[in-house]
Design a protein around this motif. Sequence first.
Motif, PDB file in Angstrom:
ATOM      1  N   THR A 218      -0.372  -0.547  -1.670  1.00 40.05           N
ATOM      2  CA  THR A 218      -1.325  -1.250  -0.818  1.00 40.05           C
ATOM      3  C   THR A 218      -2.701  -1.267  -1.476  1.00 40.05           C
ATOM      4  OG1 THR A 218      -0.127  -0.549   1.148  1.00 40.05           O
ATOM      5  CG2 THR A 218      -2.386  -1.283   1.462  1.00 40.05           C
ATOM      6  N   THR A 219      -3.317  -2.428  -1.507  1.00 40.08           N
ATOM      7  CA  THR A 219      -4.643  -2.568  -2.117  1.00 40.08           C
ATOM      8  C   THR A 219      -5.403  -3.677  -1.412  1.00 40.08           C
ATOM      9  OG1 THR A 219      -5.848  -3.122  -4.138  1.00 40.08           O
ATOM     10  CG2 THR A 219      -3.655  -4.085  -3.877  1.00 40.08           C
ATOM     11  N   ASP A 220      -6.726  -3.535  -1.408  1.00 44.66           N
ATOM     12  CA  ASP A 220      -7.592  -4.573  -0.825  1.00 44.66           C
ATOM     13  C   ASP A 220      -8.278  -5.395  -1.904  1.00 44.66           C
ATOM     14  OD1 ASP A 220      -7.116  -3.845   1.851  1.00 44.66           O
ATOM     15  OD2 ASP A 220      -8.561  -2.207   1.695  1.00 44.66           O
ATOM     16  N   THR A 221      -8.116  -5.031  -3.180  1.00 45.47           N
ATOM     17  CA  THR A 221      -8.894  -5.647  -4.247  1.00 45.47           C
ATOM     18  C   THR A 221      -8.072  -6.546  -5.166  1.00 45.47           C
ATOM     19  OG1 THR A 221      -8.540  -3.697  -5.641  1.00 45.47           O
ATOM     20  CG2 THR A 221     -10.519  -3.720  -4.255  1.00 45.47           C
ATOM     21  N   GLN A 224      -2.116 -10.164  -3.570  1.00 42.37           N
ATOM     22  CA  GLN A 224      -0.760  -9.732  -3.265  1.00 42.37           C
ATOM     23  C   GLN A 224       0.238 -10.295  -4.290  1.00 42.37           C
ATOM     24  OE1 GLN A 224       0.337 -10.058   0.801  1.00 42.37           O
ATOM     25  NE2 GLN A 224       2.532 -10.101   0.409  1.00 42.37           N
ATOM     26  N   SER A 249       1.225  -5.144  -6.016  1.00 36.75           N
ATOM     27  CA  SER A 249       0.237  -4.992  -4.953  1.00 36.75           C
ATOM     28  C   SER A 249       0.715  -5.636  -3.653  1.00 36.75           C
ATOM     29  CB  SER A 249      -1.095  -5.623  -5.380  1.00 36.75           C
ATOM     30  OG  SER A 249      -0.933  -7.020  -5.547  1.00 36.75           O
ATOM     31  N   GLU A 250       0.337  -4.989  -2.561  1.00 29.62           N
ATOM     32  CA  GLU A 250       0.547  -5.553  -1.209  1.00 29.62           C
ATOM     33  C   GLU A 250      -0.807  -5.523  -0.504  1.00 29.62           C
ATOM     34  OE1 GLU A 250       4.982  -4.770   0.484  1.00 29.62           O
ATOM     35  OE2 GLU A 250       3.522  -3.180   0.718  1.00 29.62           O
ATOM     36  N   ILE A 251      -1.022  -6.480   0.387  1.00 29.36           N
ATOM     37  CA  ILE A 251      -2.267  -6.529   1.158  1.00 29.36           C
ATOM     38  C   ILE A 251      -2.175  -5.522   2.310  1.00 29.36           C
ATOM     39  CG2 ILE A 251      -3.798  -7.973   2.553  1.00 29.36           C
ATOM     40  CD1 ILE A 251      -3.776  -8.615  -0.428  1.00 29.36           C
ATOM     41  N   ALA A 252      -3.220  -4.749   2.461  1.00 28.22           N
ATOM     42  CA  ALA A 252      -3.254  -3.785   3.565  1.00 28.22           C
ATOM     43  C   ALA A 252      -3.260  -4.522   4.894  1.00 28.22           C
ATOM     44  CB  ALA A 252      -4.478  -2.883   3.430  1.00 28.22           C
ATOM     45  N   LYS A 253      -2.455  -4.032   5.839  1.00 29.47           N
ATOM     46  CA  LYS A 253      -2.395  -4.660   7.165  1.00 29.47           C
ATOM     47  C   LYS A 253      -3.614  -4.276   7.975  1.00 29.47           C
ATOM     48  CE  LYS A 253       2.645  -4.769   7.364  1.00 29.47           C
ATOM     49  NZ  LYS A 253       3.846  -4.311   8.107  1.00 29.47           N
ATOM     50  N   GLN A 254      -4.216  -5.279   8.618  1.00 35.12           N
ATOM     51  CA  GLN A 254      -5.375  -5.011   9.461  1.00 35.12           C
ATOM     52  C   GLN A 254      -4.955  -4.355  10.758  1.00 35.12           C
ATOM     53  OE1 GLN A 254      -7.453  -8.688  10.020  1.00 35.12           O
ATOM     54  NE2 GLN A 254      -8.266  -8.706   7.935  1.00 35.12           N
TER      55      GLN A 254
END
Length: 257
Positions: A218-221, A224, A249-254
């Motif tokens: 998981t990453t925000d930078t 994906q 990479s995967e997008i962090a879930k809000q």
Amino acid sequence: MSKLKDSLKKVGIHLLLILGATTLIAFLFLKFFLPSYTNHGQTVSIPDLEGFSYEELDSYLGARNLNYEIELDSGFNADLPPLTVLKQLPRAGSQVKSGRKIYITLNSKNAPMIKMPNLVNSQLKNVQEILSNIGLVRGEIKYVPDIGINVVLEQKYRGRNIPEGFELPKGSQIDLVVGDGLGNQILDVPNLIGMDEIDAEFLIIGSGLRMGRLNYVTTDTVPQGTIVRQIPPAGAEVKTGEPIDLWISEIAKQRDF
């Protein structure tokens, strides 16, 4: 004396009449009444029901004056629709009395779950039998450069590597990655960092290597689906057919607060 003879004669005549009447009644009972009561000689041939759907049984068997009962134990055949007749008893072609009950086994709606065996490092010639014995199907065979000729290197279900013990539906297709026996060449590992998963896989296979384990972080930078790490690293020297493990990479879930 003559009176006694007359009496005995009358008794004999009565006995003969009674015996004759009894014989006649027995003959009529056995010849006409009993056969009609038991439907003697009135038989029907059991039809072949295998492949019939459950919805068709009532009308089809009712028209032939036959009954049926569904067995509690069901079977499973991945090639047939759910609730299709798999087996019947009596067998098709048997001669039975009208109204006879046929016992039906139906195809289950849901496939039973099978635990995946470990096929890695097994010879390809043995894998078909192993899969067949537990109710799985051998799917596509993909050859890659490796020193092990016809040795299974990976076992896949729907494009993903699956470990031993993983549960999947009976009848599932298992694809195999197999060595071609040509894995002695030394290669440099390409740099995959920053590539997307599809392009990275294309480059790995085109370089004579093969896909290893896929790990997701998981990453925000990082966008994906981007490769953020690889093992072995870029520039390392490996033999043809070696696996390359990737971190994607995967997008962090809000979170909703």
